[in-house]
Write a protein that holds these residues in place. Structure first.
Motif, mmCIF file in Angstrom:
data_model
loop_
_atom_site.group_PDB
_atom_site.id
_atom_site.type_symbol
_atom_site.label_atom_id
_atom_site.label_comp_id
_atom_site.label_asym_id
_atom_site.label_seq_id
_atom_site.Cartn_x
_atom_site.Cartn_y
_atom_site.Cartn_z
ATOM 1 N N ARG A 30 26.993 5.982 38.212
ATOM 2 C CA ARG A 30 28.003 5.826 37.159
ATOM 3 C C ARG A 30 27.960 7.020 36.224
ATOM 4 N NH1 ARG A 30 30.980 0.663 36.746
ATOM 5 N NH2 ARG A 30 30.018 -0.653 38.356
ATOM 6 N N LYS A 215 27.906 -3.161 32.979
ATOM 7 C CA LYS A 215 29.057 -3.259 33.878
ATOM 8 C C LYS A 215 30.228 -3.965 33.201
ATOM 9 C CE LYS A 215 26.620 -2.994 38.298
ATOM 10 N NZ LYS A 215 26.302 -3.688 39.579
ATOM 11 N N ASN A 216 29.934 -4.988 32.411
ATOM 12 C CA ASN A 216 31.000 -5.668 31.666
ATOM 13 C C ASN A 216 31.640 -4.728 30.657
ATOM 14 O OD1 ASN A 216 30.711 -8.119 32.991
ATOM 15 N ND2 ASN A 216 29.183 -8.881 31.547
ATOM 16 N N LYS A 219 33.969 -2.285 32.385
ATOM 17 C CA LYS A 219 35.209 -2.917 32.856
ATOM 18 C C LYS A 219 36.223 -3.060 31.741
ATOM 19 C CE LYS A 219 33.278 -5.648 36.646
ATOM 20 N NZ LYS A 219 32.962 -7.038 37.129
ATOM 21 N N SER A 220 35.709 -3.289 30.499
ATOM 22 C CA SER A 220 36.611 -3.551 29.365
ATOM 23 C C SER A 220 37.276 -2.275 28.853
ATOM 24 C CB SER A 220 35.825 -4.216 28.257
ATOM 25 O OG SER A 220 34.765 -3.398 27.799
#
Length: 220
Positions: A30, A215-216, A219-220
């Motif tokens: 990432r 990861k959340n 995504k946002s």
């Protein structure tokens, strides 16, 4: 029954290492993530290598004394890696500087702890855990003095450092009392063993939580 319960916790501990490693490896490619998070996988990887040395001793590929020496020396990696991870999250210059001094002091204490370790006192483990306990406490002082704009529950490193802190808090008492309990109250030693395993299990679960939180956020 006691042996079965201890075995169950040992397996939970081993599984938590490998699962956290797989989660941390999933974020290494990432972009735009902090370096300490990106390379945190090296910590459980180190634990896997130490576990490999344990298996080598178990199957008589190396001497048990060699494994014990490797395990003691690995505490430098344990304290140094996690200590630097925490220091990278402290923003207050004075607290960060204090944390660096504390890390150096406890590196010396760890070296002395390895030299003076006996079967009765695990001075090396106690020194490493006390150092990380104090440094993680500095992190919490830092975020309470200068509250981050982002909600704490949405900060990956917050969960990881909570796990490190809880690991130290839970592990210090049983490591201090282990031989005493084993000598004078052997029927309760299983409790010490389970508590000792619970600390690192919580820490590795916090690594997983940190990855899920990251990861959340991405995504946002």
């Amino acid at each position: 029954m006691n042996e079965t319960l201890t075995t169950v916790f040992i397996w939970i501990y081993i599984i938590s290492i490998f699962v956290s490693l797989s989660f941390l490896l999933s974020i290494t490619k990432r972009k735009n993530i902090p370096l300490n998070l990106k390379y945190l996988f090296l910590y459980p990887l180190g634990a896997v290598l130490v576990f490999g040395c344990f298996l080598s001793a178990w199957f008589d590929l190396i001497k048990l004394s060699t494994y014990l020496e490797i395990n003691s020396i690995s505490l430098f990696y344990h304290m140094g890696f996690l200590g630097i991870f925490i220091l990278m999250e402290i923003n207050n210059p004075r607290l960060k500087k204090l944390g660096k001094y504390i890390l150096v002091v406890f590196f010396v204490a760890l070296a002395l702890g390895i030299y003076y370790r006996t079967d009765f006192w695990k001075t090396d483990v106690i020194a490493a855990h006390m150092g990380l306990f104090i440094i993680s406490t500095l992190y919490f002082i830092d975020i309470f003095v200068d509250v981050p704009s982002t909600q704490l529950s949405k900060i990956p490193s917050f969960w990881i450092i909570i796990g490190i802190f809880l690991h130290m808090v839970i592990s210090i008492p049983p490591n201090t009392l282990a031989h005493y309990i084993k000598t004078y109250f052997p029927e309760y030693f299983v409790v010490i063993a389970i508590i000792s395993l619970t600390g690192p299990i919580i820490m590795y679960l916090s690594f997983i939580k940190g990855v899920l939180c990251l990861k959340n956020h991405l995504k946002s």
